[in-house]
Scaffold this motif. Structure first.
Motif, PDB file in Angstrom:
ATOM      1  N   TRP A   1       0.831  -1.204   0.000  1.00 26.73           N
ATOM      2  CA  TRP A   1       0.000   0.000   0.000  1.00 26.73           C
ATOM      3  C   TRP A   1       0.864   1.251   0.000  1.00 26.73           C
ATOM      4  O   TRP A   1       0.525   2.242  -0.655  1.00 26.73           O
ATOM      5  CB  TRP A   1      -0.978  -0.024   1.178  1.00 26.73           C
ATOM      6  CG  TRP A   1      -1.864  -1.222   1.100  1.00 26.73           C
ATOM      7  CD1 TRP A   1      -1.865  -2.313   1.915  1.00 26.73           C
ATOM      8  CD2 TRP A   1      -2.863  -1.487   0.086  1.00 26.73           C
ATOM      9  NE1 TRP A   1      -2.795  -3.237   1.491  1.00 26.73           N
ATOM     10  CE2 TRP A   1      -3.426  -2.758   0.365  1.00 26.73           C
ATOM     11  CE3 TRP A   1      -3.319  -0.783  -1.019  1.00 26.73           C
ATOM     12  CZ2 TRP A   1      -4.422  -3.328  -0.411  1.00 26.73           C
ATOM     13  CZ3 TRP A   1      -4.317  -1.358  -1.798  1.00 26.73           C
ATOM     14  CH2 TRP A   1      -4.856  -2.606  -1.491  1.00 26.73           C
ATOM     15  N   ILE A   2       1.989   1.204   0.694  1.00 27.76           N
ATOM     16  CA  ILE A   2       2.928   2.335   0.666  1.00 27.76           C
ATOM     17  C   ILE A   2       3.503   2.469  -0.737  1.00 27.76           C
ATOM     18  O   ILE A   2       3.577   3.576  -1.284  1.00 27.76           O
ATOM     19  CB  ILE A   2       4.031   2.160   1.734  1.00 27.76           C
ATOM     20  CG1 ILE A   2       3.408   2.211   3.136  1.00 27.76           C
ATOM     21  CG2 ILE A   2       5.112   3.225   1.575  1.00 27.76           C
ATOM     22  CD1 ILE A   2       4.344   1.783   4.257  1.00 27.76           C
TER      23      ILE A   2
ATOM     24  N   CYS B   1       1.373   6.140  -7.197  1.00 28.86           N
ATOM     25  CA  CYS B   1       0.288   7.055  -7.590  1.00 28.86           C
ATOM     26  C   CYS B   1       0.733   8.509  -7.503  1.00 28.86           C
ATOM     27  O   CYS B   1       0.448   9.309  -8.408  1.00 28.86           O
ATOM     28  CB  CYS B   1      -0.956   6.810  -6.745  1.00 28.86           C
ATOM     29  SG  CYS B   1      -1.791   5.252  -7.140  1.00 28.86           S
ATOM     30  N   VAL B   2       1.444   8.861  -6.441  1.00 29.96           N
ATOM     31  CA  VAL B   2       1.948  10.236  -6.300  1.00 29.96           C
ATOM     32  C   VAL B   2       2.913  10.547  -7.439  1.00 29.96           C
ATOM     33  O   VAL B   2       2.826  11.600  -8.084  1.00 29.96           O
ATOM     34  CB  VAL B   2       2.618  10.456  -4.923  1.00 29.96           C
ATOM     35  CG1 VAL B   2       3.417  11.750  -4.884  1.00 29.96           C
ATOM     36  CG2 VAL B   2       1.575  10.433  -3.810  1.00 29.96           C
TER      37      VAL B   2
ATOM     38  N   LEU C   1       2.115   1.502  -3.458  1.00 26.75           N
ATOM     39  CA  LEU C   1       1.023   1.980  -4.313  1.00 26.75           C
ATOM     40  C   LEU C   1       0.861   3.489  -4.203  1.00 26.75           C
ATOM     41  O   LEU C   1       0.729   4.185  -5.216  1.00 26.75           O
ATOM     42  CB  LEU C   1      -0.283   1.273  -3.953  1.00 26.75           C
ATOM     43  CG  LEU C   1      -1.509   1.684  -4.760  1.00 26.75           C
ATOM     44  CD1 LEU C   1      -1.341   1.313  -6.228  1.00 26.75           C
ATOM     45  CD2 LEU C   1      -2.758   1.035  -4.184  1.00 26.75           C
ATOM     46  N   VAL C   2       0.888   4.010  -2.986  1.00 28.83           N
ATOM     47  CA  VAL C   2       0.765   5.463  -2.782  1.00 28.83           C
ATOM     48  C   VAL C   2       1.927   6.185  -3.457  1.00 28.83           C
ATOM     49  O   VAL C   2       1.734   7.193  -4.146  1.00 28.83           O
ATOM     50  CB  VAL C   2       0.670   5.811  -1.278  1.00 28.83           C
ATOM     51  CG1 VAL C   2       0.842   7.301  -1.046  1.00 28.83           C
ATOM     52  CG2 VAL C   2      -0.652   5.317  -0.703  1.00 28.83           C
TER      53      VAL C   2
END
Length: 180
Positions: free
Chosen positions: A33-34, A40-41, A36-37
């Motif tokens: 999830w990190i 995305c950023v 993924l963030v």
């Protein structure tokens, strides 16, 4: 250094952090999830830097060179990570990376001949499909998401090839003028 160029540099700086959370067990289940963030950023900076540069007339030679390079580094790094995690077939990744090298070389020859090859809609669709594919594969949620990942893999692969053919067809004069 202007804001669009700073966003491009930020995208490059985020890549090693993305790799660490993709490939190493740092926080356990939160790693993906990190990652993924971070992805995305970084992807959003790709969209933002171009919009800001065009809107405020902040287009620079550095940006023209580094923005597409940063995009390719981000996407190719993510694809290689996903391949090493057995979430993506190596053949798909090789086709995508080969396309990027071919277009980069094509653009370099064009640039030497004073020809600017603008991004096409096919190239933009290709990029969006690849980023969507990467996001779905990072999430690794199973079930219907596996089907979505398979569909996105084929869409990204097809758009990769179509955009390559489109670039070459629209700019075939580069091949005859570039001493190739």
């Amino acid at each position: 250094m202007n804001l669009p160029n700073k966003l491009t540099i930020l995208r490059v700086i985020l890549i090693p952090f993305f790799v660490v959370f993709m490939l190493f067990d740092i926080t356990g289940a939160a790693d993906k999830w990190i990652a993924l963030v971070i992805f995305c950023v970084a992807s959003l900076t790709d969209m933002l830097d171009g919009k800001i540069a065009r809107k405020y007339n902040l287009v620079t030679n550095f940006g023209k060179f580094m923005d597409p390079l940063a995009d390719k580094l981000l996407v190719c790094t993510a694809l290689i990570c996903l391949t090493s995690m057995n979430r993506l077939n190596v053949i798909v990744v090789l086709v995508i990376i080969a396309r990027e090298f071919i277009i980069s070389g094509f653009r370099l020859v064009a640039s030497d001949n004073g020809i600017v090859i603008a991004a096409s809609y096919w190239g933009k669709f290709k990029t969006v499909s690849q980023m969507a594919l990467i996001i779905v594969l990072i999430m690794d949620l199973g079930g219907v998401w596996n089907v979505a990942g398979t569909v996105l893999t084929w869409v990204a692969l097809i758009l990769t090839v179509v955009s390559l053919i489109d670039y070459i067809a629209k700019n075939k004069q580069v091949l005859t003028q570039g001493g190739m």
